[in-house]
Write an enzyme that holds these catalytic residues in place. Structure first.
Site, mmCIF file in Angstrom:
data_model
loop_
_atom_site.group_PDB
_atom_site.id
_atom_site.type_symbol
_atom_site.label_atom_id
_atom_site.label_comp_id
_atom_site.label_asym_id
_atom_site.label_seq_id
_atom_site.Cartn_x
_atom_site.Cartn_y
_atom_site.Cartn_z
ATOM 1 N N LYS A 50 11.475 -69.156 9.615
ATOM 2 C CA LYS A 50 11.685 -69.996 10.798
ATOM 3 C C LYS A 50 13.174 -70.316 10.978
ATOM 4 O O LYS A 50 13.687 -70.350 12.098
ATOM 5 C CB LYS A 50 10.853 -71.281 10.687
ATOM 6 C CG LYS A 50 9.361 -70.996 10.894
ATOM 7 C CD LYS A 50 8.457 -72.131 10.483
ATOM 8 C CE LYS A 50 6.995 -71.683 10.576
ATOM 9 N NZ LYS A 50 6.025 -72.650 10.060
ATOM 10 N N GLN A 94 5.974 -78.405 7.355
ATOM 11 C CA GLN A 94 5.243 -77.198 6.928
ATOM 12 C C GLN A 94 3.928 -77.597 6.247
ATOM 13 O O GLN A 94 3.913 -78.358 5.284
ATOM 14 C CB GLN A 94 6.122 -76.379 5.973
ATOM 15 C CG GLN A 94 5.501 -75.059 5.546
ATOM 16 C CD GLN A 94 5.338 -74.070 6.700
ATOM 17 O OE1 GLN A 94 6.207 -73.939 7.554
ATOM 18 N NE2 GLN A 94 4.198 -73.387 6.742
ATOM 19 N N ASP A 117 5.281 -77.997 16.851
ATOM 20 C CA ASP A 117 4.068 -77.314 16.411
ATOM 21 C C ASP A 117 2.902 -77.602 17.362
ATOM 22 O O ASP A 117 1.859 -76.965 17.275
ATOM 23 C CB ASP A 117 3.680 -77.782 14.993
ATOM 24 C CG ASP A 117 3.823 -76.674 13.972
ATOM 25 O OD1 ASP A 117 4.062 -75.517 14.386
ATOM 26 O OD2 ASP A 117 3.696 -76.952 12.765
#
Ligand code: NAD
Length: 281
Positions: A50, A94, A117
């Protein structure tokens, strides 16, 4: 093999190029912050990827790595600091978190405007309402891939195998919303005769996390098959779709790897750009 391969790598590269072009014309550099708790090797690889993507498109990236024994309070304090940091446009925690930490509570701490997200209840709520918000990356990537290949969706039957809040449910909402207009069935582990359901599909999305669950007998000839699954079998990465036999029947199919995975990563960048533009005007 007769099916058209839906090349997620290529489409993701296009999304990255679009984001990079947009960033180049901004008077600031969007910032993406990631939070990695513990030292799970798979999570480390994902987070590293990422950051590579983020710097490739011209973002600033901020990485916070904290030990597995971090308390919930410490984790949420860190998230609050990132919420307050004007240089941070997107925050990604994460997942999964180490045992003992409450992932739902952590995600709910993220400012919805920075929730790149798309998993905060506020953003999921906007999705239910059909309003603009930050949308979960994997289902958004699936829709983008279908659009890129001009796969007809309106009026078609879409069957999604899997009802998680991460993939199946939000994708069901996205495919059935006004303007996209599929008729959606969401199947799951209690659905019964799965093949009878999936054979109805013009667009079949497998997001169950069960290696090679979908065989040729599950697929009507000509169907578009999207394989979200990522499973490790004997050290090899395989999807939820038994690729070779299904590719003989399907009209189009995504490979694993190289299908939905790169799209998920690319949509994180697109969401970060969106979040930055909305926040900074
Ligand atoms: P999850 O475990 O939260 O949900 C799985 C869903 O599949 C459940 O709703 C369950 O009812 C259903 N299911 C499981 N076995 C089934 C079966 N035999 N028949 C019918 N339904 C069944 O998983 P998730 O987080 O949604 O992830 C699903 C898969 O997608 C995993 O392999 C995951 O690694 C992968 N994934 C990939 C990406 C990507 O970017 N490619 C992103 C997220 C998840």
């Amino acid at each position: 093999m007769s099916a058209l391969i839906l090349d997620g790598k290529e489409v993701a590269a296009r999304v990255r190029a679009e984001v990079a072009e947009a960033v180049a014309s901004l008077p600031y550099r969007p910032g993406l912050a990631t939070v990695l708790v513990g030292d799970d090797p798979a999570s480390q690889v994902y987070v590293r990827g990422k950051h590579r993507d983020a710097s490739e498109v011209g973002f600033r990236s901020f990485h916070h790595e904290v030990p597995a024994d971090t308390s919930q309070e410490e984790l949420e304090d860190l998230i609050e600091r990132l919420n307050a940091d004007p240089e941070v446009d997107g925050i990604l925690v994460q997942l999964p978190l180490p045992a003992g930490l409450d992932a739902e509570a952590a995600v709910e701490r993220i400012d919805p405007a920075k929730d790149v997200d798309g998993l905060h209840p506020f953003n999921l709520g906007l999705l239910v309402l059909g309003r603009d918000g930050l949308r979960p990356c994997t289902p958004a990537g699936v829709v983008r891939l279908l659009d890129h290949y001009e796969i007809p969706i309106a009026g078609k039957r879409a069957v999604i195998v899997g009802r998680s809040f991460l993939v199946g449910r939000p994708l069901g909402l996205m495919l059935s919303e006004r303007g996209v207009d599929a008729t959606v069935t969401v199947a799951h582990s209690r659905s019964g005769d799965l093949a009878a359901i999936t054979r109805e599909a013009d667009i079949l999305v497998a997001a169950a996390g069960a290696a090679r669950l979908i065989g040729a007998g599950h697929v009507k000839p000509g169907t578009t098959v999207i394989d979200v699954g990522i499973n490790r079998v004997d050290g090899k990465l395989v999807g939820d779709v038994d690729f070779d036999p299904v590719a003989e029947v399907a009209g189009a199919i995504t490979p694993v790897p190289g299908g939905v995975g790169p799209m998920t990563r690319a949509m994180l960048l697109a969401n970060t750009l969106t979040a930055a533009r909305r926040r900074r005007g």
